[in-house]
Each structure stands twice: as structure tokens, then as C-alpha cells.
Design a protein around this motif. Sequence first.
Motif, PDB file in Angstrom:
ATOM      1  N   TYR A  29      53.227 -19.501  11.669  1.00 44.16           N
ATOM      2  CA  TYR A  29      52.127 -18.665  11.192  1.00 44.16           C
ATOM      3  C   TYR A  29      51.870 -18.856   9.692  1.00 44.16           C
ATOM      4  O   TYR A  29      50.731 -18.727   9.233  1.00 44.16           O
ATOM      5  N   VAL A  69      48.085 -19.556   8.451  1.00 39.78           N
ATOM      6  CA  VAL A  69      47.313 -18.678   7.566  1.00 39.78           C
ATOM      7  C   VAL A  69      46.949 -19.392   6.279  1.00 39.78           C
ATOM      8  O   VAL A  69      45.867 -19.170   5.713  1.00 39.78           O
ATOM      9  N   ARG A  70      47.813 -20.278   5.801  1.00 40.64           N
ATOM     10  CA  ARG A  70      47.470 -21.028   4.592  1.00 40.64           C
ATOM     11  C   ARG A  70      46.370 -22.049   4.869  1.00 40.64           C
ATOM     12  O   ARG A  70      45.530 -22.313   4.004  1.00 40.64           O
ATOM     13  N   GLY A 102      43.235 -19.419   7.000  1.00 43.41           N
ATOM     14  CA  GLY A 102      42.914 -18.050   6.633  1.00 43.41           C
ATOM     15  C   GLY A 102      43.187 -17.122   7.798  1.00 43.41           C
ATOM     16  O   GLY A 102      44.265 -17.141   8.394  1.00 43.41           O
ATOM     17  N   ALA A 103      42.214 -16.290   8.151  1.00 41.97           N
ATOM     18  CA  ALA A 103      42.360 -15.382   9.286  1.00 41.97           C
ATOM     19  C   ALA A 103      42.510 -16.190  10.570  1.00 41.97           C
ATOM     20  O   ALA A 103      41.727 -17.105  10.839  1.00 41.97           O
ATOM     21  N   ARG A 107      40.329 -13.524  15.587  1.00 42.73           N
ATOM     22  CA  ARG A 107      40.943 -13.811  14.293  1.00 42.73           C
ATOM     23  C   ARG A 107      41.329 -12.488  13.644  1.00 42.73           C
ATOM     24  O   ARG A 107      40.564 -11.526  13.646  1.00 42.73           O
ATOM     25  N   GLU A 138      44.013 -11.976   7.004  1.00 47.29           N
ATOM     26  CA  GLU A 138      45.181 -12.662   6.449  1.00 47.29           C
ATOM     27  C   GLU A 138      46.332 -11.711   6.172  1.00 47.29           C
ATOM     28  O   GLU A 138      47.499 -12.050   6.390  1.00 47.29           O
ATOM     29  N   ASN A 139      46.032 -10.505   5.678  1.00 44.41           N
ATOM     30  CA  ASN A 139      47.118  -9.593   5.347  1.00 44.41           C
ATOM     31  C   ASN A 139      47.922  -9.201   6.587  1.00 44.41           C
ATOM     32  O   ASN A 139      49.138  -9.014   6.525  1.00 44.41           O
ATOM     33  N   VAL A 194      48.394 -11.207   9.184  1.00 41.18           N
ATOM     34  CA  VAL A 194      49.208 -12.377   9.505  1.00 41.18           C
ATOM     35  C   VAL A 194      50.437 -12.417   8.606  1.00 41.18           C
ATOM     36  O   VAL A 194      51.559 -12.656   9.072  1.00 41.18           O
ATOM     37  N   TYR A 195      50.230 -12.154   7.322  1.00 40.88           N
ATOM     38  CA  TYR A 195      51.374 -12.148   6.395  1.00 40.88           C
ATOM     39  C   TYR A 195      52.359 -11.033   6.731  1.00 40.88           C
ATOM     40  O   TYR A 195      53.581 -11.208   6.603  1.00 40.88           O
ATOM     41  N   LEU A 222      39.566 -24.223   3.255  1.00 39.99           N
ATOM     42  CA  LEU A 222      40.075 -23.859   4.576  1.00 39.99           C
ATOM     43  C   LEU A 222      39.732 -24.961   5.566  1.00 39.99           C
ATOM     44  O   LEU A 222      38.701 -25.620   5.456  1.00 39.99           O
TER      45      LEU A 222
END
Length: 486
Positions: A145, A149-150, A153-154, A172, A175-176, A178-179, A463
Motif C-alpha cells: 500500500y 499511495v505514493r 494517490g487515492a 478510491r 490518501e490519509n 491509506v496511510y 501520479l
Amino acid sequence: MKKIGLLVIVGIGVWLTACQDMLEEVPMDFVSRNNYYRNEADAQGALNGAYSTVGKEFYGIDNFILSELHSDLLLGRGSQAPISNMDQLLDQQNIGRTANHWFRLYQSINRANAVLANVPSITDISESARARILAEAHFLRALAYFELVRGWGAVPIKTSESTDLSDLESPRRPENEVYDLIIADAEVAELDLLPTVGQETGQASQSAAKMLLAHVYLTIGDWEAAAAKAEEVITTGQYTLVSVQEPDDFYDIFASNTSSEDIMSVHHSDISQSEITNFLHMGNNLPYNYSSTGYFAWLPNTNSMIGEEWDDNDLRKPFNLYTEIQNAAGEWVSLPATTPVLFKKFVTDNSGLRTYSVPIYRYAEALLFYAEATCRAESGPSTLALERLNMIKRRAYGYNPSVASSVDYPAGMGEEAFIDAVMRERAYEFLIERRRWWDLKRTAKAKEAFAAIGKTLIDERLLYPIPENEINNNPAIGQENQNPGY
């Protein structure tokens, strides 16, 4: 009759083919998850299937191609040349490479999810083995992941095993979110991973989880947490910088199964060889696998900091690059004007160094993670942050990393000057190790770096495009959800 079985773990299922005597009927049986996940050996086998998606080149050669040629330090040739044109969208062939990378990452995630879903119910397994296997699955899911995400993105978040087409629908997620999942997975992994794996650094350890967390925290700007995790790795006492007195001593980092700074890496062997050297060189002449008839898909961009700006006394320069070869008479002659500088890293002879280790994390990065994160957290470099930055530079010039030297960065540097120094050392230290592009992105220095070499970076290249197959097959994602420009 002797029965020979072949177990194949692919995608969303497990199949068993059994071959008996050629006159007998050959059965083809489906093995359900309930029948397969019976004991510790089955659990380990499923985990091995998840690990297999990481090799040979850290989620495949397409990942290396995309990561390296997005940076300001390399130039692509042939079909890879469009990747280096950062003022243009990717062409169809390289869009295909991003799609291959996407699907491999989700394959890794699905296999990790299968382990997480099925191993808890196994009864014929020790609790310590169960905990370790689940921790490694959490780590592998977090690692995949982080790449997703890098790069995009989403992205869709999948935490359950996909077993049929009805599981494809997934929107999707920001991003937050996913992190948050990456951090939660890595923290769970950190608790039950082995403290040390010895020479088996293809296996995740507690230090690997800490390095992943430090990397994630740096990326999202949680400086104190990043510094703390890097410090935990440093203070384990398990790792030291490899000693270097001449350029080829750096091979001890990569061409050895006993490197003192290897935290986690993809291991190669005579039967599982690296593909990276195919893109650096292809030929049969000593000493660096050079042949004028070969192809060089990755060229050093000498207009960047790895050109004349790079100090010739830095031993990393002659380790990474070369400008001369030996002719038939054994005389040293310059490379042709068409390719005056080529990459030497990972290549030691006319067959190429194909059995080296591809680093995922190594100790040098823990020191630089700490230096960068502490500087940001304290709005300027501490004495210890400066010392750890200088340890990397001293080693690069052949000095004792722990003793002050004439090449040290000076005290009194401001925050931005120090961060620039860290980025410079990272560029030199981790050349062709999938770091530069992501460093430029996370520090918001990508456009500045490309402007410095006379290039324009358009926003759309920050992206990767969502694969068309994902848009066509995932009901929760439409063309309106595509990344800009594609």
C-alpha cells in the motif's frame, strides 16, 4: 503407484493437480481455503506466496523502470525514453508498465489478505508461529500500500481476500485513510516480527517494520515519529556501516549475504537472477559488461548532480559510474561519444552481477532518516543529526565514519541548507535504489530539481494513471475518477 503433487497458489485461489500412473485417470481437484489452511506448513506456504510477489526486483522490473526514470538523475532510451520526458504524459507502452505494477501490488495485497483471513482459524500451529506469520502478512500489505499511495494517490483499500468477481467493487479512498492503514499494519507487524533474521534478510524483521514506519512518517511529515523509529533501529546495535577504502568495497553492501547494513533486501541467486543489469548494460566485454552492440536503457544524466558537480574524490562516484573500458590490447580507452558515461553499480564483470541483493532498507538510510526527521522536528540540525549525516559522507570518502574528517559538513547550517545536504547524500548513496523520485515528491522539490537540469515537470506526471482495466472492471471507479491528464 507413486503420486507427484504440485501446489500452485495464484491470485484468489489454490489448486492442486495430481499426476498418477499415465494409464489412470488424472483428477483435477479444487482445494477450498478450509481444506488448505490446516497446519503451520500450509500457513507458511500461503505466506511464501505473498512474499513471492515482491521479487525479483521489488514488485517487478516495471517498478524499477518507473521509479528510476522518473528521477532527474537518469535518462531512458528506447521504449523507456518517454518516461524521462517529464513535460509530457506517459505513452501507451509506459502506461502499460504502470498497470502491470498496479496489478502486482494488489496481487500482493490479496495474498496477504488471504493469510490474514485464514491463518487465525488454524489449530495445528504454534501460537508463536501464528503471530509471526500474521505479522509478516501485515508488513507485506503495508509495504504494497505504501507503493500504491505514493504512485497513484487515492487508491481502493482492500482488507478482505477477494475470492470472486463480486469482490472487485471498491472506490478510491483518500490518501490519509491509506496511510492510516499502512501505519496500523506496520505497527501490528512490529510487535510480532522476529527481532533478528540473521542473514535471511529477505524476511521481514522488527527493524524492517520500524524502517517502513520511519519512511511513512517522513512522507506524511510526522517528523518526531520518523526520528523515533529511525533511532530505534540505530540503537538495536545489529547494524553497522560497511567499511570502504576504495570504490569496489561498496560491493560488500550488495554482493554479500552477510552485509552488516542489510536490514531487508530481495535476494538473488544463480537460479533467480536480477534483471536490472539488462538495463544498464548488455554485452560481453570486460570489465563492465560493455559492448558497442549492447543496449543501455538507463543512462546517467550528467547535467544533474551526478555529473561534473559530483566530487571525483567521493568513492561512490567511481563505484556508480565509469567512463573508460579496456580494448582488446588491454588498454584503457574512453567510452564512445554516444554513451560517454555509463552505470557501473551492480556490474562487476562481463556477465554482470546478477546475484546481488536489491536493498529494500539498509542501515545507511536509518542514519539519514534520523538526520532529516530531527532537523525538521527541531527547525534545524541537532549535533547528533549532523554527526549522522557526516557518518555517511565520511564513509563515502574512505574515512572512518565515527571520526571527524576534512569532508564533514560544518556546524551552524540552517534548516533548509541541512535538508539540501541530506537530499544530496541520499541521491549519491541510493542511486539506482528507487529513492530519488520519491524523495523529490515527498519534499516538494521535484519541479525545482527538474528546472535545475533545464527540464519542465508537468503536474500530471506526479501520479501514475489508474489502469483502464481497473476502471472497466471496478464498478466503483469511473473515468471521472482517473488521475489528471489520462
